[in-house]
Design a protein around this motif. Structure first.
Motif, short mmCIF file in Angstrom:
data_model
loop_
_atom_site.label_atom_id
_atom_site.label_comp_id
_atom_site.label_asym_id
_atom_site.label_seq_id
_atom_site.Cartn_x
_atom_site.Cartn_y
_atom_site.Cartn_z
N TYR A 120 -75.31 -31.04 -132.98
CA TYR A 120 -77.15 -31.35 -133.21
C TYR A 120 -76.98 -30.65 -135.12
O TYR A 120 -75.75 -29.81 -135.52
N GLN A 121 -76.96 -31.65 -135.75
CA GLN A 121 -77.65 -31.44 -136.84
C GLN A 121 -79.30 -32.06 -137.56
O GLN A 121 -79.62 -32.36 -136.89
N PRO A 122 -80.02 -31.28 -138.56
CA PRO A 122 -80.97 -31.14 -139.27
C PRO A 122 -81.12 -32.37 -138.84
O PRO A 122 -82.55 -33.14 -138.87
N ASP A 123 -80.27 -33.75 -139.86
CA ASP A 123 -81.02 -35.22 -139.44
C ASP A 123 -80.62 -36.30 -138.26
O ASP A 123 -80.58 -37.51 -138.64
N TYR A 124 -79.85 -35.28 -137.53
CA TYR A 124 -79.45 -36.22 -136.42
C TYR A 124 -80.58 -36.88 -135.60
O TYR A 124 -81.98 -36.84 -135.44
N GLN A 125 -80.51 -38.32 -135.67
CA GLN A 125 -81.60 -39.65 -135.13
C GLN A 125 -81.80 -39.70 -133.57
O GLN A 125 -82.96 -38.92 -133.55
N ASN A 126 -80.84 -39.45 -133.00
CA ASN A 126 -81.61 -39.72 -131.29
C ASN A 126 -81.30 -39.23 -130.31
O ASN A 126 -80.11 -38.53 -129.47
N TYR A 127 -81.52 -37.46 -130.95
CA TYR A 127 -80.96 -36.53 -130.67
C TYR A 127 -81.24 -36.06 -129.06
O TYR A 127 -80.81 -35.73 -127.77
N THR A 128 -82.21 -35.91 -128.54
CA THR A 128 -83.51 -35.83 -127.58
C THR A 128 -82.76 -37.03 -126.65
O THR A 128 -83.03 -37.05 -125.41
N GLN A 129 -82.94 -37.92 -127.76
CA GLN A 129 -82.33 -39.44 -126.52
C GLN A 129 -81.12 -39.50 -125.79
O GLN A 129 -80.94 -39.85 -124.67
N LYS A 130 -80.04 -38.65 -126.74
CA LYS A 130 -79.30 -38.77 -126.03
C LYS A 130 -78.52 -37.55 -124.65
O LYS A 130 -78.68 -38.11 -124.18
N CYS A 131 -79.55 -36.70 -125.27
CA CYS A 131 -79.84 -36.05 -123.93
C CYS A 131 -80.84 -36.46 -122.54
O CYS A 131 -79.75 -35.55 -121.96
N GLU A 132 -81.04 -36.95 -123.33
CA GLU A 132 -82.53 -37.61 -121.84
C GLU A 132 -81.64 -38.60 -121.32
O GLU A 132 -80.88 -38.37 -119.77
N ASP A 133 -80.44 -39.09 -121.90
CA ASP A 133 -79.64 -39.69 -121.28
C ASP A 133 -78.80 -39.80 -120.58
O ASP A 133 -78.26 -39.66 -119.83
N TYR A 134 -78.01 -38.30 -120.87
CA TYR A 134 -77.19 -37.71 -119.84
C TYR A 134 -77.08 -37.11 -119.42
O TYR A 134 -77.08 -37.04 -117.91
N ILE A 135 -78.86 -36.62 -119.21
CA ILE A 135 -79.23 -35.71 -117.90
C ILE A 135 -79.55 -36.51 -117.23
O ILE A 135 -79.61 -36.29 -115.17
N PHE A 136 -80.48 -37.60 -116.96
CA PHE A 136 -80.58 -38.85 -116.69
C PHE A 136 -79.21 -38.97 -115.57
O PHE A 136 -79.42 -39.16 -114.28
N SER A 137 -78.12 -39.31 -116.29
CA SER A 137 -77.19 -40.19 -115.58
C SER A 137 -76.11 -39.04 -114.81
O SER A 137 -75.04 -39.31 -114.35
N HIS A 138 -76.45 -37.96 -114.74
CA HIS A 138 -75.25 -37.02 -114.50
C HIS A 138 -75.79 -36.14 -113.35
O HIS A 138 -77.34 -36.21 -112.96
N SER A 139 -74.73 -35.07 -113.12
CA SER A 139 -75.28 -34.16 -111.53
C SER A 139 -76.31 -33.86 -112.78
O SER A 139 -76.49 -32.61 -113.45
#
Ligand SMILES: *[C@@H]1O[C@H](CO)[C@@H](O)[C@H](O)[C@H]1NC(C)=O
Ligand SMILES: *[C@@H]1O[C@H](CO)[C@@H](O)[C@H](O)[C@H]1NC(C)=O
Length: 341
Positions: A120-139
């Motif tokens: 995470y960086q303050p100007d991070y663009q797609n942070y929650t999106q990346k997080c959501e994609d990861y959780i959705f596709s992993h155990s």
């Protein structure tokens, strides 16, 4: 019938595919929980689960991180095994096998998620999106969840992670990965613990608790059950904190009758028997669990203890800010907790 057969075969295949190591782990697991000790000394079972079973089972990780992972995983394991209740005898093997077979993978998945979160960086663009994609596709294993409750959507969970890392990084931009792991595990554990608050407040009736704090609290405990406490310890918790609540409410009454109508509405304090009591109880319970976690650390590595202490102190300060439940409506994506078949 045919379907049952297939299930049976899949079940057998699953058991057969355990390695020698995993089988030994599973046997120790079943033995540990089969003992009467789980009811009488849950803390001791917890300690042995973390040190004797989890610790040798995870590899490819820095030694000093094992206590964190085992300590927090253990809390979820205890929680789920406790929930089995009367179905314990027929279900325990599936849980034991599932745990021993998947512990390494679940941990790897969790650590990769933390890697993403920690970028995470303050100007991070797609942070929650990346997080959501990861959780959705992993155990999302029951004993090491990335999203600890089915009631919480992935969107809400990722927003909560973002808030956590925003504040961690504002405090320390160069947050170390090892510390990020500790914070994340402690944070997920907090969602488990918050459930006690909610369960208690959902069933508790103020007037009944005030009229009969100890007996009524014990009655509630039979439904809620603080997993790391035995029955006597739960009674003790009710007794001590029921008295504390009584005293506080009594003091509030006294101030009110002394001052009559002279107190401004903002200055008014009210008696909330259920909220006061559960607040006190959670404080004590958390203290006990933290102490137990610390013992796990001491058993492994004295060095890590300080980090955890700082982490839990830090988290306590942040906890008020991060209120998962308020945002339940956010995203509707869900991923269920994965339980053994
Ligand atoms: C935990 O392990 C210790 C040391 O091996 C043993 O003495 C104790 O009986 C174990 N407790 C339980 C509940 O299995
Ligand atoms: C964020 O996502 C958009 C589209 O999904 C993409 O165009 C953009 O490059 C991404 N930004 C970063 C920093 O990854």
């Amino acid at each position: 019938m045919k379907q049952q057969l297939i299930f049976l075969l899949v079940g057998v295949a699953k058991v057969l595919s355990l390695t020698q190591d995993q089988k030994a782990c599973s046997s120790r697991f079943i033995e540990l929980f089969s003992q009467e000790a789980f009811k009488i000394q849950p803390m001791s079972v917890y300690a042995n689960l973390t040190t004797d079973i989890c610790f040798p089972q995870i590899t490819n990780i820095q030694h000093s991180l094992k206590p964190t992972i085992c300590a927090y995983q253990g809390l979820f394991v205890i929680e789920y095994i406790d929930k089995l209740g009367v179905s314990f005898p027929e279900k325990i093997r599936a849980f034991a096998d599932d745990y021993c077979k998947n512990i390494q993978e679940a941990m790897n998945d969790k650590l990769q998620l933390i890697n993403i979160l920690n970028s995470y960086q303050p100007d991070y663009q797609n942070y929650t999106q990346k997080c959501e994609d990861y959780i959705f596709s992993h155990s999302n294993m029951w004993f090491d969840p990335t999203k600890p409750s089915d009631d919480i959507t992935i969107g809400v969970m990722c927003e909560a992670y973002q808030e956590l890392f925003t504040s961690l990084k504002s405090y320390n931009p160069a947050l170390k990965y090892e510390d990020a792991i500790i914070y994340t595990y402690a944070f997920i554990y907090q969602t488990l613990i918050d459930r006690y608050d909610m369960d208690f407040l959902n069933v508790c009736v103020d007037s009944q608790l005030q009229a009969n704090p100890e007996d009524y609290c014990n009655e509630l405990m039979s439904k809620i059950d603080f997993i790391l406490l035995n029955e006597d310890e739960e009674k003790q918790l009710c007794s001590v904190n029921g008295k504390k609540m009584k005293k506080r409410c009594h003091d509030i009454d006294r101030v009110e009758s002394e001052q009559g109508n002279n107190i401004s509405p903002e200055g008014h304090e009210y008696c909330f028997p259920c909220a006061f009591t559960i607040g006190y109880m959670m404080h004590d319970y958390n203290y006990g669990v933290e102490k137990q976690i610390k013992d796990v650390f001491i058993a492994f590595s004295k060095k890590a203890t300080g980090i955890l202490k700082d982490a839990s102190k830090e988290l306590q300060q942040k906890q008020d800010k991060i209120d998962l439940q308020k945002k339940l409506e956010k995203s509707q994506l869900t991923s269920q907790i994965q339980l053994p078949a």
